[in-house]
Design a protein around this motif. Structure first.
Motif, PDB file in Angstrom:
ATOM      1  N   ALA A 151       0.769  -1.221  -0.271  1.00  0.00           N
ATOM      2  CA  ALA A 151      -0.009   0.064  -0.086  1.00  0.00           C
ATOM      3  C   ALA A 151       0.924   1.294   0.016  1.00  0.00           C
ATOM      4  N   LEU A 152       1.844   1.209   0.811  1.00  0.00           N
ATOM      5  CA  LEU A 152       2.934   2.449   0.859  1.00  0.00           C
ATOM      6  C   LEU A 152       3.103   3.063  -0.534  1.00  0.00           C
ATOM      7  N   PHE A 153       3.503   1.940  -1.260  1.00  0.00           N
ATOM      8  CA  PHE A 153       4.174   2.244  -2.652  1.00  0.00           C
ATOM      9  C   PHE A 153       3.166   2.191  -3.657  1.00  0.00           C
ATOM     10  N   SER A 154       2.157   1.641  -3.705  1.00  0.00           N
ATOM     11  CA  SER A 154       1.220   1.393  -4.852  1.00  0.00           C
ATOM     12  C   SER A 154      -0.120   1.920  -4.846  1.00  0.00           C
ATOM     13  N   PHE A 155      -0.695   2.233  -3.217  1.00  0.00           N
ATOM     14  CA  PHE A 155      -2.102   2.753  -3.228  1.00  0.00           C
ATOM     15  C   PHE A 155      -2.300   4.094  -4.132  1.00  0.00           C
ATOM     16  N   SER A 203       2.530  11.238  -1.417  1.00  0.00           N
ATOM     17  CA  SER A 203       3.820  10.843  -0.769  1.00  0.00           C
ATOM     18  C   SER A 203       4.895  11.783  -1.439  1.00  0.00           C
ATOM     19  N   VAL A 204       4.872  12.509  -2.533  1.00  0.00           N
ATOM     20  CA  VAL A 204       6.028  13.580  -2.894  1.00  0.00           C
ATOM     21  C   VAL A 204       6.244  14.649  -1.991  1.00  0.00           C
ATOM     22  N   ALA A 205       5.086  14.652  -1.169  1.00  0.00           N
ATOM     23  CA  ALA A 205       5.012  15.776   0.096  1.00  0.00           C
ATOM     24  C   ALA A 205       5.212  15.157   1.381  1.00  0.00           C
ATOM     25  N   GLY A 206       5.684  13.532   1.344  1.00  0.00           N
ATOM     26  CA  GLY A 206       6.075  13.020   2.524  1.00  0.00           C
ATOM     27  C   GLY A 206       4.833  12.562   3.423  1.00  0.00           C
ATOM     28  N   VAL A 207       3.635  12.360   2.718  1.00  0.00           N
ATOM     29  CA  VAL A 207       2.578  12.068   3.447  1.00  0.00           C
ATOM     30  C   VAL A 207       1.929  10.599   2.789  1.00  0.00           C
ATOM     31  N   TYR A 208       1.930   9.722   3.710  1.00  0.00           N
ATOM     32  CA  TYR A 208       1.427   8.278   3.143  1.00  0.00           C
ATOM     33  C   TYR A 208       0.375   7.782   3.885  1.00  0.00           C
ATOM     34  N   PHE A 209      -0.544   7.239   3.042  1.00  0.00           N
ATOM     35  CA  PHE A 209      -1.892   6.233   3.762  1.00  0.00           C
ATOM     36  C   PHE A 209      -1.279   4.980   4.001  1.00  0.00           C
ATOM     37  N   THR A 210      -1.397   4.480   5.145  1.00  0.00           N
ATOM     38  CA  THR A 210      -0.714   3.099   5.499  1.00  0.00           C
ATOM     39  C   THR A 210      -1.950   2.388   5.552  1.00  0.00           C
ATOM     40  N   ASP A 211      -1.760   1.069   5.557  1.00  0.00           N
ATOM     41  CA  ASP A 211      -2.815  -0.061   5.679  1.00  0.00           C
ATOM     42  C   ASP A 211      -3.132  -0.543   7.159  1.00  0.00           C
ATOM     43  N   ASN A 212      -2.829   0.268   8.069  1.00  0.00           N
ATOM     44  CA  ASN A 212      -3.043   0.344   9.531  1.00  0.00           C
ATOM     45  C   ASN A 212      -4.374   0.955   9.824  1.00  0.00           C
ATOM     46  N   LYS A 213      -5.315   0.447  10.412  1.00  0.00           N
ATOM     47  CA  LYS A 213      -6.658   1.035  10.639  1.00  0.00           C
ATOM     48  C   LYS A 213      -6.350   2.046  11.909  1.00  0.00           C
ATOM     49  N   GLY A 214      -6.996   3.120  11.645  1.00  0.00           N
ATOM     50  CA  GLY A 214      -6.789   4.145  12.672  1.00  0.00           C
ATOM     51  C   GLY A 214      -7.970   3.908  13.854  1.00  0.00           C
TER      52      GLY A 214
END
Length: 922
Positions: A166-170, A177-188
């Motif tokens: 997810a970090l690299f393909s979502f 991500s170009v601005a340093g923000v990633y959606f992770t596959d961890n539930k919040g």
């Protein structure tokens, strides 16, 4: 661009609660780099809303798309759109998937309309995180100054795309991500939120990130079991791996990292601790893997900086097509560079963020040596480029050797994960981490704290965390009687506290467990500033310390003032003389790093000092500044005696009135730094220092140096040093037990001065005539023999038991009986070769030879050629053919050298002939 703190205030204006929809389970967000910052955290520290900037634009990221159409969040959404819009009045576009957002914004008086595509005419675009078709357009829109409001969650996508990371393909990550923000596959977690009054801290760690990097690590290390640079002739810098998406690839036994890699945005980075490692042939399998990994299957243009010719050859031999140059084009896939050659750091960071691969090699220890008082983490050109990627090059060098590679399933040291575990242990007072990790965390944390924070959340968050942790617990006091174990929380605290103090933190937070004689309660600084005249001329070829006669008590903030013209003369101030780095010691008798250096680049400078110490001005080479008045607020005077300047009466007065716990005895040629308690036993230092000057004159005479010396040598006593009983350098370091050996004139004249002169001899050694490792502990002892015989009248046989004639003879016979070989020609055995020459021809050939070496250029650098040159030059000095003598010692004499010396008369008195004739067969 507004600071993150100001941006946070603008985003949160009027927001009093987080009323999130209960049926929307968000994804935890991961923040990296220097631009991203958290806006909302839940009660377990997960980031659910974040903001950042990229190029000229901005973005706000929400961890579920439903948050973008939630009327309860109207206040925040309007703030977000307002902050994102760089030109007020420009239209707001909303993707059709978020149609209800148009009504929410219009209800607050903002003009918004449905736009199925992002357009340059828009000021802000609002979209969910699932749209793959607009990825590149959205990135360029932000880069050119647009504002992007985006929301989505990646855990459900990850469940449906199990083969993907997810970090690299979502889809959303390809943009944010170009601005340093990633959606992770961890539930919040959505059970509790509070509205922060000030910007929340970045989490130290986001779980599961390491799992996403396993594939990358395996790809980089395919077919590589270790990174062996044993014979590379380079001392690489240690890398500090601190980013959440950075990972080590080569580690020594102390977890020191020599090669690391990172993901950053859509791109990738590989860093080595020395540029020569980019083309070291034994690493070619790894280097080829690295370039292919950096290319990421794009089959684009591989650019190699023209200066990296050896890398060009290695890649060409490995079947990789490349182009010399550094001019990035749309086709460039990988750029290989030495970052010390001028490059645009921002351009390269954007190149990586948008999918490029960067291969970098550099060491920083030489730069740090040339720039004392300036942190390489803050100013080294390579780090200006690399810090945001989460990899920094430190001034700590690593020994060449085999470096182990991380193995799948076995945890590897990483700064952030160890810091998170340290936080837990400190909070719960229980738990432990892997062996050696806490010993590494301390110096790594101190290094990390040198990166300028400047309101950058990635750095200020760690500052805040460490301030909080260290203010809760008293600072350990390490002494010889009560040492601190380095590899534990108490050991880590000592380094971390030093780093915090040097970064400007409030020293009152760092309270020691006990008050000692060096701390401020016992040693009160002078109420009035003290002004001293400091000689800032330096005729030498390296920087030097100039003593001030002042001592700074521990836990002080001092103020140093100097004239305007001197503030631009590259002067530095140093507090403390105990420069040895003890971060690899198992037990600590003092803090591992206790000096502080700072640039005197302003007429008045405030400097923090946690540990206290003597105050020095560091003067650059060739300085002709003359006498400079230095005024210090917060100091006390210490005992200081200068031969030829200080009267006996003045010395007596200084011993009584100057309370500094350390002081100095100085001549033009040597300075001894010792505890004041020892100095107080010296009523009249003059005879002692006159003897020391005779010693230094002999040292200079044998080394063919001018006398008086251009700059004095220094010897500093310490409660604990980094290696050996004493060691050479500037300064020479010795243990407190050696103090009597340095200051008892009668003892020196009767017992000698072998240890200190051995180290003075080490400082005289020159690579031109040194044959490491064979002569490292040998030729320096020539100075010991010379000084003992010519100054102290102590013959060599009495100066050291190893030079008692029967011991010497036995050593030679053992060497010959084993079959003479250079591999066994070391230390005392090697010294014997030189002593035999000296006993036959006297000291003069050595003095003339060292003079000749000083005046020659383009000398060989390998042992074989250097040894042959020595044979030629010594033979010419004494006008004898010494080839048979050196052959008896198994030196690798070249045929042409033997031929060229054949015209000289035979050395009939060659003692090795006698040894060979009388040697028992083996």
């Amino acid at each position: 661009m507004a600071t993150p703190s100001a941006a946070f205030e603008a985003l949160m204006k009027g927001v009093t609660s987080w009323d999130l929809p209960e049926d929307a389970t968000p994804s935890e967000l991961l923040l990296i780099g220097e631009s991203s910052f958290p806006v909302m955290l839940n009660d377990i520290g997960q980031v659910l809303i974040a903001a950042s900037s990229y190029g000229r634009g901005r973005l706000v990221v929400l961890s579920h798309e439903n948050y973008l159409v939630e009327a309860q969040l109207t206040s925040f959404l309007c703030n977000a759109v307002g902050w994102l819009c760089s030109s007020p009045g420009t239209p707001i576009g909303v993707h059709p998937s978020l149609a209800p957002l148009v009504k929410i914004l219009e209800g607050s008086g903002l003009e918004a309309k449905i736009e199925s595509e992002v357009k340059d005419s828009l000021g802000v675009y609002c979209v969910d995180a699932y749209n793959e078709s607009m990825t590149e357009k959205l990135v360029q829109f932000v880069k050119r100054g647009g504002g992007l409001l985006i929301g989505g969650q990646a855990w459900d996508w990850a469940n449906q795309n199990e083969e993907e990371r997810a970090l690299f393909s979502f889809p959303g990550n390809l943009v944010t991500s170009v601005a340093g923000v990633y959606f992770t596959d961890n539930k919040g977690d959505t059970s509790f939120f509070k509205v922060s009054k000030k910007m929340p801290k970045n989490p130290v760690l986001v779980s599961s990130c390491e799992d996403d990097l396993v594939e990358d690590r395996e790809e980089l290390l395919l077919g590589v079991s270790e990174l062996d640079i044993t014979h590379s002739d380079c001392f690489p810098s240690q890398l500090l791996v601190h980013g959440a998406l950075a990972f080590p690839l080569g580690l020594d036994s102390y977890h020191g990292c020599v090669v690391a890699a990172a993901r950053y945005g859509r791109g990738r980075v590989v860093v080595t601790g020395h540029k020569s490692l980019l083309s070291y042939s034994k690493l070619s399998p790894f280097i080829l893997n690295a370039v292919r990994w950096l290319d990421a299957g794009r089959k684009g243009q591989i650019l190699v900086q023209p200066e990296l010719r050896n890398l060009t050859n290695l890649l060409s031999a490995g079947g990789i097509d490349l182009t010399p140059g550094t001019q990035l084009t749309g086709d460039t896939s990988v750029l290989c560079v030495d970052p010390l050659i001028e490059l645009d750091a921002k351009e390269l960071q954007e190149f990586v963020a948008e999918g490029g691969g960067l291969f970098v090699g550099a060491q920083a220890w030489w730069w740090a040596f040339k720039n004392p008082g300036v942190s390489p983490l803050a100013r080294f050109p390579g780090n200006l480029l690399l810090n945001p990627f989460g990899i920094s090059i430190t001034s700590q060098s690593l020994n060449p050797g085999p470096f182990r590679t991380p193995k799948t399933g076995i945890r590897t040291y990483h700064f952030r994960s160890t810091l998170a575990e340290f936080q837990v242990i400190m909070g719960r007072k229980r738990g432990n981490v892997e062996k050696g990790w806490l010993a590494k965390l301390g110096p790594d944390g101190a290094a990390f704290l040198q990166i300028p924070a400047n309101d950058i959340p990635a750095y200020t968050s760690v500052h805040r965390l460490l301030r909080k942790l260290l203010s809760r617990y008293r600072l350990p006091v390490a002494t010889r009687e009560n040492p601190v174990i380095n590899d534990c929380c108490r050991g880590a605290m000592l380094s971390l506290a030093t780093g915090l103090a040097h970064s400007g933190s409030d020293l009152s937070l760092l309270v020691p467990e006990i008050e000692d004689m060096y701390s401020s309660t016992y040693l009160r600084p002078s109420e009035t500033p003290i002004t001293v005249e400091v000689n800032c001329n330096n005729p030498g070829t390296r920087y030097c310390w100039m003593s001030t006669g002042l001592y700074i008590p521990g836990r002080q903030i001092i103020e140093v003032s100097l004239p305007e013209e001197a503030a631009s003369a590259d002067l530095k101030v140093q507090i403390g003389c105990h420069t040895d780095d003890l971060t690899r010691a198992s037990k600590l008798f003092r803090g591992p790093l206790v000096i502080n250096r700072s640039c005197l680049d302003k007429p008045t400078k405030s400097i923090t000092c946690l540990w206290g110490g003597l105050l020095y001005i560091i003067v650059p080479q060739s300085s002709k500044l003359g006498s400079v008045p230095i005024t210090v607020k917060g100091a006390v005077r210490s005992p200081f005696y200068k031969l030829g300047e200080t009267s006996q009466e003045e010395w007596k007065k200084r011993l009584q009135e100057n309370p500094g716990p350390w002081g100095e005895l100085a001549t033009e040629n040597i300075i001894l730094t010792l505890p004041s308690a020892n100095l107080r036993t010296l009523e009249n230092p003059e005879p002692l220092l006159r003897l020391w000057d005779e010693v230094m004159q002999a040292v200079a005479r044998l080394g063919a140096e001018p006398f008086p010396l251009r700059l004095p040598q220094r010897i500093v006593a310490d409660v604990q040093i980094s290696v050996g009983w004493m060691h050479a350098g500037y300064p020479i370091m010795c243990h407190l037990e050696s103090v009597q050996e340095l200051i008892n004139e009668r003892l020196i004249r009767t017992k000698g001065l072998w240890g200190p002169v051995h180290e003075l001899g080490r400082n005289q050694q020159r690579q031109e005539w040194e044959f490491p490792p064979h002569t490292t502990e040998a030729t320096c002892n020539l100075w010991c023999v010379y000084v003992h015989e010519t100054v102290l009248g102590i013959p060599r046989s009495r100066a050291n038991i190893a030079l008692w004639p029967p011991v010497r003879e036995k050593r030679v016979r053992i060497y010959l009986s084993k079959g003479p070989s250079v591999k066994n020609w070391n230390a005392w055995t090697a010294l014997e070769t030189y002593l035999q020459l000296q006993e036959a021809f006297g000291w003069e050939p050595f003095i003339r030879l060292f003079t000749e070496y000083r005046n020659q250029t383009n000398l060989p650098t390998d042992n074989i050629n250097k040894m042959n040159l020595w044979v030629k030059m010594f033979s010419h000095q004494v006008q004898k053919n010494l080839v048979p003598f050196f052959e008896a010692w198994a030196w690798p004499i070249q045929k042409e050298v033997a031929t060229s010396l054949a015209y000289l008369p035979e050395w009939k008195e060659n003692i090795m002939k006698l040894y060979l004739l009388t040697q028992m067969p083996h």
